[in-house]
Design a protein around this motif. Structure first.
Motif, short mmCIF file in Angstrom:
data_model
loop_
_atom_site.label_atom_id
_atom_site.label_comp_id
_atom_site.label_asym_id
_atom_site.label_seq_id
_atom_site.Cartn_x
_atom_site.Cartn_y
_atom_site.Cartn_z
N ASP A 73 31.11 45.86 46.28
CA ASP A 73 30.89 47.67 46.83
C ASP A 73 29.37 47.43 46.01
N TRP A 74 28.45 47.73 46.72
CA TRP A 74 27.64 47.67 46.37
C TRP A 74 26.74 48.94 45.89
N SER A 75 27.53 50.22 46.90
CA SER A 75 27.55 52.01 46.31
C SER A 75 28.05 52.11 45.01
N ILE A 76 29.10 51.32 44.45
CA ILE A 76 29.80 51.66 42.54
C ILE A 76 28.49 51.20 42.00
N GLU A 77 27.44 50.49 42.50
CA GLU A 77 26.25 49.55 41.25
C GLU A 77 25.85 50.54 41.10
N GLY A 78 25.81 51.78 41.79
CA GLY A 78 24.70 53.12 42.25
C GLY A 78 22.98 53.09 42.16
N PRO A 79 22.85 53.89 41.06
CA PRO A 79 23.00 55.18 40.76
C PRO A 79 23.50 56.02 40.82
N TYR A 80 24.02 57.03 39.93
CA TYR A 80 23.93 57.63 40.10
C TYR A 80 22.44 58.84 40.71
N ARG A 176 34.24 63.31 53.10
CA ARG A 176 34.28 63.88 52.60
C ARG A 176 34.93 63.79 51.05
N TYR A 177 34.93 62.19 51.18
CA TYR A 177 35.00 61.16 49.82
C TYR A 177 34.93 59.85 49.76
N TYR A 178 34.33 59.63 48.52
CA TYR A 178 34.50 58.22 48.98
C TYR A 178 34.92 56.96 49.37
N GLN A 179 33.81 56.39 49.98
CA GLN A 179 33.45 55.57 50.80
C GLN A 179 33.27 54.21 50.40
N GLY A 180 32.37 54.16 49.95
CA GLY A 180 32.00 52.41 49.12
C GLY A 180 31.26 51.96 50.18
N ALA A 181 30.94 51.18 50.45
CA ALA A 181 29.96 49.89 50.71
C ALA A 181 29.87 48.37 50.97
N GLY A 182 30.08 48.28 51.86
CA GLY A 182 29.96 46.19 52.27
C GLY A 182 31.05 45.77 52.69
N ILE A 183 30.90 44.63 52.33
CA ILE A 183 32.81 43.57 52.37
C ILE A 183 33.56 43.55 51.31
N TYR A 184 33.80 45.06 51.47
CA TYR A 184 34.50 45.55 50.78
C TYR A 184 36.35 45.33 50.33
N ARG A 185 36.87 44.10 51.62
CA ARG A 185 38.18 44.04 51.73
C ARG A 185 37.86 41.94 51.78
#
Length: 784
Positions: A73-80, A176-185
């Motif tokens: 999940d590249w989205s969690i890498e941020g930044p905020y 409405r809530y965090y989804q993430g991004a990429g091949i996350y599974r």
């Protein structure tokens, strides 16, 4: 002498026979093990964040791209960033395009096989190519999907294949809530013979399940992609938890070329161990497809023998035992790890939820990863399996979400979820929507609901269907005929409305699909026999659905870092079957502030009037301050907390719970002095060198006597040496904008965590340091 020689000769012949039989058995086992070949495709991808024209081409040069393993999940890498387009819903984390490329080879012998690629989830709007050929697009990031690669693959030495995935969540706000991004599974390559079981085509049900006997029905779809019809046999063996075969059956049928045939078997299991919440006993069905004596395909499916039903008068029944579903809603993120969640994260979360007394999970508001449901099966949670958060109407802070794709994709996405999930014994009900904003009129609006219900029933008629209704007295679904036609009426919040609706319509089956943590909502479940259950919002704090500077919705029983929150302590006293005592106090003087579980005020000089509550299911509770009794209080009939107003004194506060005059539970807190050192504790000290395994190492700042310093906010620096690495850090603070992929974290309420994973066999040493304090050190072991 001849007798001895003959005996020797006979013995030699016997041993030769035994060796030959063993060699044949080993050979057959090797052949059998390779019939259906499943190859993990998680490792060694090339990744680039951003759009790259031509990256789908086979000859594209990706040598400068980042090499990584998925799930990722590249989205969690941020930044905020407050200006990130994901905004409130996505927790202000980045969105955009991510490209993934994987190069692999196949042997010439693989050319005789059929090959498909399985993705458990790609977030979102995924496009997939193999060797430059576009295979398809899948908008919904939560759904598992596959593509047939066979016609486009290259085989043999020196022949390279390139699999390319583009994931695009540029269009925001998409949720409405965090989804993430990429091949996350997870991703895998499945290789089979030309005649094989179809993907998700084997369905196991248990129409009869008692302690005396269980009927296991196995329906298996077999497809013949060859140009020759032939007779095939499906052979099924039921294995218990010790691996012992308890029942077998075989069925022979002719399978025409280019056709699909269903094989149907009933197997009677004597004195089965039933699957339930308290004893989640599991069986395995080993299903082989044979041509003559040769196995041409095989699969092993885990299942449970059980029956479940919902009753209008008495609620939920599992194996003819009446249960209250004490559930929680869970989003799919794992906090600091984002949407790419190692299974051990869920294991630790589930362990804590079990401790509270939780026995049910609602997958809000989308399909979860397959291994999430495997874990529910193993740990004994009943599950409400949910499809969508939106249909065609949009929702605030997620206006550009699944509503853009629903009309084209709802049927296929619903079908694929049910086909994939239906063998899980944990699933007892499906939900096809959460707080849907489409018009829910009758009969016009109900038709869309009925279409989705019909798709589910086509592939699984064994479970009821519901949806989470939103403000039903406003939408009029209780009076316009909509709810009348629902199998189970599910409602979010407003429990009194649901109670009134049932009492006006006592033939309705009802369940609370989303509920808060307050007392009267618990009493609605406790005191109404017809209320099947409730699902608290939520089990864990989750990323997104928060207003800046907050980044996390904090309505969970536990925070992101696995810390118990006040509502978890109280819920523990309501839902646990064991004696429970928990002390909380108001953080500020004279009843101001938040409820906290410690005896160390932020300012000793201004804190003199302490409002204290004790959550307990014991008959009576006595509170002590520095050894002096503050009084005994009996258990209130309505399960409310027992309260004391006392003058604060530094030292020890202790609560003792008694049943029938005997002490059965207690808890105490001591006032901390100056921080002196760091104490490290681990959720587990033995790790597997596996992507799905991690250990939560908690760093707690304590004084010289080991008492937690709950007001400490020092920067904790982590260093790791040896056979592991730090995957993420966190502290549970919903206001923090610190990166998760880091080696340091500010302490929050005196704590922070490092999530450690193995990278090879050996020992891992983690050290936590704070300037001026004694460092903490812990050692973990990593095995293959």
């Amino acid at each position: 002498m001849n007798y001895i020689n003959n005996r020797k000769i006979h013995s030699m012949v016997s041993w030769k026979k035994i060796v030959l039989i063993m060699l044949l058995a080993i050979s057959q086992t090797a052949i059998y093990a390779q019939v259906r070949k499943i190859t993990s495709f998680d490792n060694n991808w090339k990744f680039f964040k951003g759009d790259v024209p031509g990256a789908d081409k086979t000859d594209f040069v990706d040598s400068e791209w980042r090499t990584l393993d998925v799930p990722h999940d590249w989205s969690i890498e941020g930044p905020y960033d407050k200006s990130n387009p994901t905004a409130r819903g996505g927790g202000y984390l980045p969105a955009g395009i991510g490209w993934y490329r994987k190069t692999f080879t196949l042997n010439e012998t693989d050319a005789q096989k059929k090959h498909w690629i399985e993705f458990d989830g790609v977030m979102m709007n995924s496009d997939v190519w193999i060797n430059g050929i576009h295979l398809g697009k899948r908008p919904y990031g939560y759904i598992s999907f596959s593509y047939d690669l066979t016609k486009h693959l290259k085989y043999g030495k020196g022949q390279k294949n390139v699999l390319v995935v583009k994931a695009d969540n540029t269009i925001q706000p998409a949720s409405r809530y965090y989804q993430g991004a990429g091949i996350y599974r997870h991703v895998r390559l499945v290789s089979v013979n030309s005649v094989h079981f179809t993907q998700w085509g084997t369905f196991i049900t248990t129409p009869i399940a008692t302690t005396a006997s269980g009927t296991v029905n196995v329906k298996a779809d077999v497809v013949n992609t060859s140009n020759k019809a032939a007779e095939y046999t499906v052979e099924t063996s039921i294995l218990d938890d010790k691996g012992k075969i308890v029942k077998s059956s075989s069925t022979k049928k002719s399978v025409p070329a280019g056709d699909k045939i269903e094989f149907d078997q009933n197997l009677e299991v004597s004195k089965p161990k039933l699957w339930d919440i308290e004893q989640p006993n599991l069986y395995k069905a080993v299903v082989k497809l044979k041509s003559g004596g040769t196995v041409v395909d095989d699969q092993t499916i885990t299942f449970g023998i059980k029956t479940s039903r919902f009753d209008a008068a008495t609620g939920f029944w599992l194996n003819d035992k009446n249960y209250k579903i004490k559930g929680v809603c869970l989003h799919h993120d794992g906090g600091a790890v984002g949407a790419a969640v190692p299974l051990a994260v869920w294991e630790e979360r589930f362990r804590l939820l079990k401790e509270v007394g939780v026995n049910g999970i609602r997958t809000s508001h989308n399909p979860m990863a397959p291994e999430f449901l495997d874990l529910c099966d193993r740990m004994g949670f009943v599950v409400m399996d949910e499809t969508f958060d939106t249909w065609t109407a949009s929702k605030h802070n997620g206006e550009k979400g699944y509503n853009l794709y629903f009309k084209e994709w709802w049927e296929r996405d619903t079908r694929d979820m049910v086909l994939r999930d239906r063998n899980h014994p944990s699933i007892v009900i499906y939900s096809i929507g959460n707080e849907i904003h489409d018009p829910l009129t009758y009969p016009e609006g109900y038709q869309r609901y009925k279409q989705q219900e019909d798709v589910i029933k086509k592939f699984d008629a064994t479970r009821p269907v519901t949806m989470a209704l939103f403000r039903p007295n406003v939408s009029k679904v209780y009076s316009n005929g909509f709810a009348e036609h629902m199998e189970v009426v599910g409602q979010n919040y407003r429990e009194n409305e649901l109670i009134a609706a049932h009492e006006a319509n006592p033939h309705w089956k009802v369940i609370g699909t989303e509920n808060t943590h307050v007392l009267n909502q618990w009493l609605a479940l406790r005191d109404k026999p017809y209320m099947a259950g409730q699902f608290l919002w939520t089990g864990y704090d989750y990323l997104g659905e928060a207003d800046w500077p907050e980044t996390t919705n904090n309505q969970g029983l536990f925070d992101r870092a696995n810390n118990w929150k006040q509502q978890a302590l109280q819920r523990h006293s309501w839902w646990s079957n064991k004696p429970v005592v928990h002390i909380v106090r108001k953080s500020d003087n004279a009843g101001s502030g938040n409820w906290v579980a410690n005896w160390t005020p932020a300012d000793f000089d201004t804190y003199d009037n302490a409002k204290v509550q004790v959550y307990s299911n014991c008959d009576e509770v006595e509170l002590f301050l520095n050894g002096q009794s503050q009084g005994v209080k009996p258990k209130p009939a309505n399960d409310s907390a027992r309260e004391w107003d006392i003058t604060f004194e530094k030292g020890t506060i202790r609560a003792v719970g008694k049943n029938k005059g005997k002490e059965v539970a207690s808890e105490e807190f001591k006032s901390a002095s100056t921080p002196a050192k760091i104490l490290l504790t681990a959720s587990k000290t033995n790790l597997r060198n596996n992507w799905d395994d991690v250990s939560f190492v908690q760093a707690t700042i304590v004084d010289a006597n080991g008492i937690p310093c709950t007001n400490a906010d020092n920067l904790i620096k982590f260093t790791v040496a040896g056979a592991g690495e730090i995957q993420a850090v966190d502290n549970g603070n919903i206001m923090s904008h610190e990166p998760y992929q880091a080696s340091q974290r500010q302490a929050y309420m005196g704590k922070a965590i490092a999530i450690v994973k193995g990278k090879r066999s050996g020992k891992v040493t983690l050290k936590a340091e704070v300037e001026g304090l004694e460092a903490g050190v812990i050692t973990l072991n990593v095995t293959p």
